[in-house]
Design a protein around this motif. Sequence first.
Motif, PDB file in Angstrom:
ATOM      1  N   ILE A  35       0.812  -1.268   0.107  1.00  0.00           N
ATOM      2  CA  ILE A  35      -0.116  -0.021   0.090  1.00  0.00           C
ATOM      3  C   ILE A  35       0.878   1.368   0.006  1.00  0.00           C
ATOM      4  O   ILE A  35       0.760   2.283  -0.684  1.00  0.00           O
ATOM      5  CB  ILE A  35      -1.071  -0.032   1.157  1.00  0.00           C
ATOM      6  CG1 ILE A  35      -2.109  -1.195   1.195  1.00  0.00           C
ATOM      7  CG2 ILE A  35      -1.588   1.644   1.482  1.00  0.00           C
ATOM      8  CD1 ILE A  35      -2.880  -0.899   0.106  1.00  0.00           C
ATOM      9  N   GLY A  39      -0.003   2.577  -3.294  1.00  0.00           N
ATOM     10  CA  GLY A  39      -1.354   2.979  -2.912  1.00  0.00           C
ATOM     11  C   GLY A  39      -2.207   3.898  -3.810  1.00  0.00           C
ATOM     12  O   GLY A  39      -3.320   3.965  -3.974  1.00  0.00           O
ATOM     13  N   SER A  41      -1.424   3.958  -7.456  1.00  0.00           N
ATOM     14  CA  SER A  41      -1.929   3.435  -9.000  1.00  0.00           C
ATOM     15  C   SER A  41      -3.093   2.931  -8.963  1.00  0.00           C
ATOM     16  O   SER A  41      -3.807   2.671  -7.944  1.00  0.00           O
ATOM     17  CB  SER A  41      -0.491   2.635  -9.131  1.00  0.00           C
ATOM     18  OG  SER A  41      -0.590   1.536  -8.083  1.00  0.00           O
ATOM     19  N   PRO A  43      -5.540   0.021  -9.878  1.00  0.00           N
ATOM     20  CA  PRO A  43      -5.339  -1.598  -9.922  1.00  0.00           C
ATOM     21  C   PRO A  43      -6.378  -2.184 -11.032  1.00  0.00           C
ATOM     22  O   PRO A  43      -7.017  -1.354 -11.842  1.00  0.00           O
ATOM     23  CB  PRO A  43      -6.072  -2.063  -8.647  1.00  0.00           C
ATOM     24  CG  PRO A  43      -7.079  -0.849  -8.430  1.00  0.00           C
ATOM     25  CD  PRO A  43      -6.362   0.421  -8.855  1.00  0.00           C
ATOM     26  N   TYR A  45      -7.852  -5.614 -12.467  1.00  0.00           N
ATOM     27  CA  TYR A  45      -8.156  -7.060 -12.568  1.00  0.00           C
ATOM     28  C   TYR A  45      -9.293  -7.624 -13.451  1.00  0.00           C
ATOM     29  O   TYR A  45      -9.517  -8.586 -13.186  1.00  0.00           O
ATOM     30  CB  TYR A  45      -8.094  -7.598 -10.826  1.00  0.00           C
ATOM     31  CG  TYR A  45      -7.280  -7.033  -9.912  1.00  0.00           C
ATOM     32  CD1 TYR A  45      -6.224  -7.925  -9.885  1.00  0.00           C
ATOM     33  CD2 TYR A  45      -7.537  -6.149  -9.151  1.00  0.00           C
ATOM     34  CE1 TYR A  45      -5.297  -7.711  -8.929  1.00  0.00           C
ATOM     35  CE2 TYR A  45      -6.514  -6.046  -8.125  1.00  0.00           C
ATOM     36  CZ  TYR A  45      -5.362  -6.776  -8.042  1.00  0.00           C
ATOM     37  OH  TYR A  45      -4.334  -6.218  -7.214  1.00  0.00           O
TER      38      TYR A  45
ATOM     39  N   VAL B   3      -5.363   2.050  -5.841  1.00  0.00           N
ATOM     40  CA  VAL B   3      -5.251   0.708  -4.938  1.00  0.00           C
ATOM     41  C   VAL B   3      -5.787   1.064  -3.483  1.00  0.00           C
ATOM     42  O   VAL B   3      -6.339   0.012  -3.084  1.00  0.00           O
ATOM     43  CB  VAL B   3      -3.602   0.561  -5.130  1.00  0.00           C
ATOM     44  CG1 VAL B   3      -3.344  -0.766  -4.136  1.00  0.00           C
ATOM     45  CG2 VAL B   3      -3.317  -0.075  -6.606  1.00  0.00           C
ATOM     46  N   ILE B   4      -5.400   1.887  -3.112  1.00  0.00           N
ATOM     47  CA  ILE B   4      -5.728   2.303  -1.608  1.00  0.00           C
ATOM     48  C   ILE B   4      -7.517   2.119  -1.337  1.00  0.00           C
ATOM     49  O   ILE B   4      -7.747   1.289  -0.437  1.00  0.00           O
ATOM     50  CB  ILE B   4      -5.119   3.222  -1.131  1.00  0.00           C
ATOM     51  CG1 ILE B   4      -5.257   3.359   0.517  1.00  0.00           C
ATOM     52  CG2 ILE B   4      -5.659   4.704  -1.633  1.00  0.00           C
ATOM     53  CD1 ILE B   4      -4.038   4.188   1.318  1.00  0.00           C
ATOM     54  N   PHE B   6      -9.610   0.514  -3.494  1.00  0.00           N
ATOM     55  CA  PHE B   6      -9.856  -0.579  -4.022  1.00  0.00           C
ATOM     56  C   PHE B   6      -9.393  -1.644  -2.855  1.00  0.00           C
ATOM     57  O   PHE B   6     -10.703  -2.535  -2.670  1.00  0.00           O
ATOM     58  CB  PHE B   6      -9.055  -1.196  -5.165  1.00  0.00           C
ATOM     59  CG  PHE B   6      -9.399  -2.257  -5.945  1.00  0.00           C
ATOM     60  CD1 PHE B   6     -10.604  -2.355  -6.644  1.00  0.00           C
ATOM     61  CD2 PHE B   6      -8.669  -3.355  -5.843  1.00  0.00           C
ATOM     62  CE1 PHE B   6     -11.010  -3.334  -7.359  1.00  0.00           C
ATOM     63  CE2 PHE B   6      -9.064  -4.549  -6.337  1.00  0.00           C
ATOM     64  CZ  PHE B   6      -9.977  -4.721  -7.086  1.00  0.00           C
ATOM     65  N   THR B   7      -8.657  -1.601  -2.087  1.00  0.00           N
ATOM     66  CA  THR B   7      -8.164  -2.482  -1.248  1.00  0.00           C
ATOM     67  C   THR B   7      -9.185  -2.264   0.012  1.00  0.00           C
ATOM     68  O   THR B   7      -9.299  -3.221   0.565  1.00  0.00           O
ATOM     69  CB  THR B   7      -6.658  -2.163  -0.696  1.00  0.00           C
ATOM     70  OG1 THR B   7      -5.946  -2.268  -1.930  1.00  0.00           O
ATOM     71  CG2 THR B   7      -6.167  -2.939   0.416  1.00  0.00           C
ATOM     72  N   LEU B 226      -4.386  -8.545  -4.718  1.00  0.00           N
ATOM     73  CA  LEU B 226      -6.021  -8.799  -4.629  1.00  0.00           C
ATOM     74  C   LEU B 226      -6.260  -9.693  -3.288  1.00  0.00           C
ATOM     75  O   LEU B 226      -7.107  -9.421  -2.467  1.00  0.00           O
ATOM     76  CB  LEU B 226      -6.388  -9.312  -5.554  1.00  0.00           C
ATOM     77  CG  LEU B 226      -7.963  -9.823  -5.909  1.00  0.00           C
ATOM     78  CD1 LEU B 226      -8.939  -8.373  -5.761  1.00  0.00           C
ATOM     79  CD2 LEU B 226      -8.218 -10.492  -7.093  1.00  0.00           C
TER      80      LEU B 226
END
Lengths: 125, 278
Positions: A35, A39, A41, A43, A45, B3-4, B6-7, B226
């Motif tokens: 992260i 953090g 960028s 994602p 999937y 990403v943060i 989403f996570t 993921l």
Amino acid sequence: MKFKDTDIQSLIGKVLRGGMMLSMTVVIFGGIFFIYRHGHSIPNYKVFKGIPPFLQNIGSLIHASISFKGQAIIQLGIILLIATPILRVVFSTIGFALEKDYLYVGISILVLLIIFASMMSGHAG
Amino acid sequence: MTVIVFTLIILIGSYFAGLLGSLTGLGGGVVIIPLLTLILNVDIHYAIGASLVSVIATSSGSAAAYVKEGITNMRLGMFLEIATTAGAMCGAILAVYVPTHYIAILFGVILLCSALLSLRKKAEQIVTEKSYLAKKLKLNSCYPTSTGSVQYSVRNVGGGFFMMIFAGVVSGLLGIGSGALKVIAMDTIMRIPFKVSTTTSNFMIGVTASASAVVYLQRGYISPGLVMPVVIGVLFGAFTGSKILVHTKSSGWLRWVFAIVVSFLAGQMIYNGIVGKI
């Protein structure tokens, strides 16, 4: 000293819990690095494209973990997690051997062989 | 979405998936896969990989407790693991060749069946007649209760073994624990007391999932970025669920609500599979 079912059961309980705790600690540790570095960028999937090559080779995976690459550390934790139930079968085998229950030593070894065959089948493709 | 963010979304979603899975007894996997594929648009292969890892984590965590209490029948578990691991290996190999929309439809069907089965009444049954194979394999055992140790026997070993191969294939193909199928094999076919069948099934789920996870790991289905929030979320959710289960005794209406939610998810998976969106 004679080994009983209950001795093995408590050992197996410890293996399962210990393996789970250790691997989750590694996953969380790696997650923090991941992260911190990625953090912001984006994602992706949505389309399947496998995982980066450095995560698929055990040598480069360890190398990347030492240099604190978050994804590599998480992947190591995941491998530990997957190994935990397999290790449990190994301990059961030893337990059955100590009890001199050779039928179940054979059955446990067969289970280990199937998992090994599965590992090889993934490697071939 | 970064990403943060989403996570965080996956972490919260997985927590509820783990909670729901634990309360219904279906396992976290059956809720996490629809969540990832339908709502977050994650490719089903990544979703299956992530679900499989979370299944191993919850199985190891909860099996540890049951094994210590001595309810789990370890010989029975080990013997049936021959069937489930062999099935899981076949399932994981099949997953590479089966088109994703078929996987989605099959997932929906299995999910629907599991939801219906979770509603059925569970009566404790003890069989004492001895079967030849069960005796040979030393499967007959006993388990501790508040009123002392209860002896039980195992019936129809062959039938149960065959059903376990199927449970293994489903687990390897769909990335779920397929606990519902394992319990059917032990409860309905082998006539094992309910308490023993659920804990032994839980014990076996980890090994079954590992047998297919080793294939998925090498195929690149297990993506660390993921998997990390999924496995953490599901594990904590399942933990909360097990605490709630101890405190609430009559959860009849709760089960109905869950069964409806799960059936809805199953319908969505089937629909999206048919129209080819997954």
